[in-house]
Design a protein around this motif. Structure first.
Motif, PDB file in Angstrom:
ATOM      1  N   LEU A  75       0.820  -1.212   0.000  1.00 44.21           N
ATOM      2  CA  LEU A  75       0.000   0.000   0.000  1.00 44.21           C
ATOM      3  C   LEU A  75       0.856   1.266   0.000  1.00 44.21           C
ATOM      4  CD1 LEU A  75      -2.976  -0.928   2.364  1.00 44.21           C
ATOM      5  CD2 LEU A  75      -2.801  -1.079  -0.126  1.00 44.21           C
ATOM      6  N   ILE A  76       1.999   1.237   0.679  1.00 43.35           N
ATOM      7  CA  ILE A  76       2.908   2.390   0.636  1.00 43.35           C
ATOM      8  C   ILE A  76       3.429   2.574  -0.792  1.00 43.35           C
ATOM      9  CG2 ILE A  76       5.185   3.245   1.350  1.00 43.35           C
ATOM     10  CD1 ILE A  76       4.624   2.031   4.115  1.00 43.35           C
ATOM     11  N   LYS A 123       4.153  21.024   2.467  1.00 41.35           N
ATOM     12  CA  LYS A 123       3.550  20.162   3.487  1.00 41.35           C
ATOM     13  C   LYS A 123       2.129  19.750   3.119  1.00 41.35           C
ATOM     14  CE  LYS A 123       1.972  24.047   6.350  1.00 41.35           C
ATOM     15  NZ  LYS A 123       2.095  24.744   7.649  1.00 41.35           N
ATOM     16  N   THR A 124       1.554  20.421   2.108  1.00 43.01           N
ATOM     17  CA  THR A 124       0.232  20.028   1.625  1.00 43.01           C
ATOM     18  C   THR A 124       0.234  18.585   1.158  1.00 43.01           C
ATOM     19  OG1 THR A 124      -0.248  22.286   0.895  1.00 43.01           O
ATOM     20  CG2 THR A 124      -1.579  20.539  -0.070  1.00 43.01           C
ATOM     21  N   ILE A 125       1.328  18.157   0.539  1.00 43.64           N
ATOM     22  CA  ILE A 125       1.419  16.788   0.031  1.00 43.64           C
ATOM     23  C   ILE A 125       1.262  15.791   1.170  1.00 43.64           C
ATOM     24  CG2 ILE A 125       2.829  15.147  -1.272  1.00 43.64           C
ATOM     25  CD1 ILE A 125       1.880  17.540  -2.881  1.00 43.64           C
ATOM     26  N   ILE A 126       1.808  16.145   2.354  1.00 43.93           N
ATOM     27  CA  ILE A 126       1.681  15.271   3.524  1.00 43.93           C
ATOM     28  C   ILE A 126       0.294  15.398   4.134  1.00 43.93           C
ATOM     29  CG2 ILE A 126       2.524  14.800   5.862  1.00 43.93           C
ATOM     30  CD1 ILE A 126       5.273  15.729   4.948  1.00 43.93           C
ATOM     31  N   ASN A 156       6.063  13.295  -0.765  1.00 40.30           N
ATOM     32  CA  ASN A 156       5.247  12.194  -1.252  1.00 40.30           C
ATOM     33  C   ASN A 156       5.484  10.925  -0.436  1.00 40.30           C
ATOM     34  OD1 ASN A 156       3.667  10.475  -2.856  1.00 40.30           O
ATOM     35  ND2 ASN A 156       5.292  10.188  -4.360  1.00 40.30           N
ATOM     36  N   VAL A 157       6.743  10.536  -0.315  1.00 42.80           N
ATOM     37  CA  VAL A 157       7.087   9.318   0.426  1.00 42.80           C
ATOM     38  C   VAL A 157       6.750   9.466   1.909  1.00 42.80           C
ATOM     39  CG1 VAL A 157       8.972   7.801   1.141  1.00 42.80           C
ATOM     40  CG2 VAL A 157       8.892   8.658  -1.211  1.00 42.80           C
ATOM     41  N   LEU A 162       3.259   7.830   6.474  1.00 38.67           N
ATOM     42  CA  LEU A 162       2.433   8.246   7.613  1.00 38.67           C
ATOM     43  C   LEU A 162       0.981   7.827   7.440  1.00 38.67           C
ATOM     44  CD1 LEU A 162       3.823  11.853   8.248  1.00 38.67           C
ATOM     45  CD2 LEU A 162       4.175   9.829   9.675  1.00 38.67           C
ATOM     46  N   TRP A 163       0.454   8.007   6.243  1.00 35.57           N
ATOM     47  CA  TRP A 163      -0.954   7.688   5.953  1.00 35.57           C
ATOM     48  C   TRP A 163      -1.222   6.193   6.094  1.00 35.57           C
ATOM     49  CZ3 TRP A 163      -3.255   6.247   0.787  1.00 35.57           C
ATOM     50  CH2 TRP A 163      -4.663   6.285   0.816  1.00 35.57           C
ATOM     51  N   VAL A 164      -0.442   5.393   5.402  1.00 34.51           N
ATOM     52  CA  VAL A 164      -0.671   3.944   5.397  1.00 34.51           C
ATOM     53  C   VAL A 164      -0.403   3.341   6.770  1.00 34.51           C
ATOM     54  CG1 VAL A 164       0.096   1.739   4.445  1.00 34.51           C
ATOM     55  CG2 VAL A 164      -0.201   3.702   2.929  1.00 34.51           C
ATOM     56  N   VAL A 165       0.728   3.673   7.365  1.00 29.71           N
ATOM     57  CA  VAL A 165       1.094   3.085   8.660  1.00 29.71           C
ATOM     58  C   VAL A 165       0.074   3.436   9.741  1.00 29.71           C
ATOM     59  CG1 VAL A 165       2.787   3.122  10.533  1.00 29.71           C
ATOM     60  CG2 VAL A 165       3.555   2.931   8.163  1.00 29.71           C
TER      61      VAL A 165
END
Length: 214
Positions: A75-76, A123-126, A156-157, A162-165
């Protein structure tokens, strides 16, 4: 499958994922990879249920029906490559998206994301990872805005991890609690609100300071 069935599947991701596991077994990993990749990589699929899907997938990992490390890695990868594709599309099309009428692009969502991007920068990407719709349009706008590829990939990475974990792990530990499972839609909406409200308050604070300075 008609439209109503499709939206029913989106609203009841837990049942849908359970059905896919029963029917396709190990191939469900490819299905989940494709959904996350498409939601983050194609602006026309902004309505895909990314947050709920990650949470429920984590719950299935806790029951042993899915493998936690494999799911996390896939998923990452899907989130990173999806955003990268979206960035490249935005970079290729460029500023034409704001002056031409492309039927496959939601202009209102695009302009809102662009304004959000202008205020919050990289930081919008995060942050966008945790906000439905904005999550899909943010990498596209980054490409349109000529954000450098190296800078984009850093955010991006970081955002993908952060999102998936966070969501898969939350699902792993809390997704099988009865009260959580029965009120999943409400919990997801609260989670989205928790991500959106601080951003909105930050924007209002900046706006208020500008007004006071005038």
């Amino acid at each position: 499958m008609d439209l109503m069935q499709f939206f029913d599947m989106i609203l009841h991701v837990d049942k849908t994922l359970g059905m896919l596991l029963a029917q396709y077994g190990i191939y469900v990993y490819a299905v989940l990879f494709a959904i996350v990749f498409c939601e983050t990589g194609l602006v026309v699929l902004f309505f895909f249920p990314g947050d709920t899907l990650l949470f429920i997938a984590g719950a299935f990992c806790a029951t042993g029906q899915m493998n936690y490390p494999i799911l996390m890695a896939l998923l990452i990868t899907a989130a990173v490559t999806g955003n990268t594709l979206n960035y490249w599309i935005g970079e290729k099309i460029g500023q034409r998206v704001f002056t031409h009428d492309y039927r496959w692009i939601n202009k209102d969502a695009l302009h809102k994301t662009h304004e959000f991007f202008e205020k919050h920068g990289g930081k919008t990407i995060i942050l966008a990872r945790f906000v439905p719709v904005v999550r899909t349009f943010a990498p596209f706008v980054a490409g349109v805005s000529d954000m450098t590829h190296s800078r984009f990939q850093f955010y991006n990475v970081t955002g993908a991890v952060l999102w998936v974990v966070s969501l898969v792990t939350a699902g792993y530990f809390f997704g099988n609690i009865p009260i959580v499972r029965e009120n999943l839609t409400t919990i997801v909406l609260i989670g989205v609100g928790a991500a959106v409200v601080p951003i909105m308050l930050g924007g209002l604070w900046k706006f208020g300071r500008k007004m006071m300075s005038r």
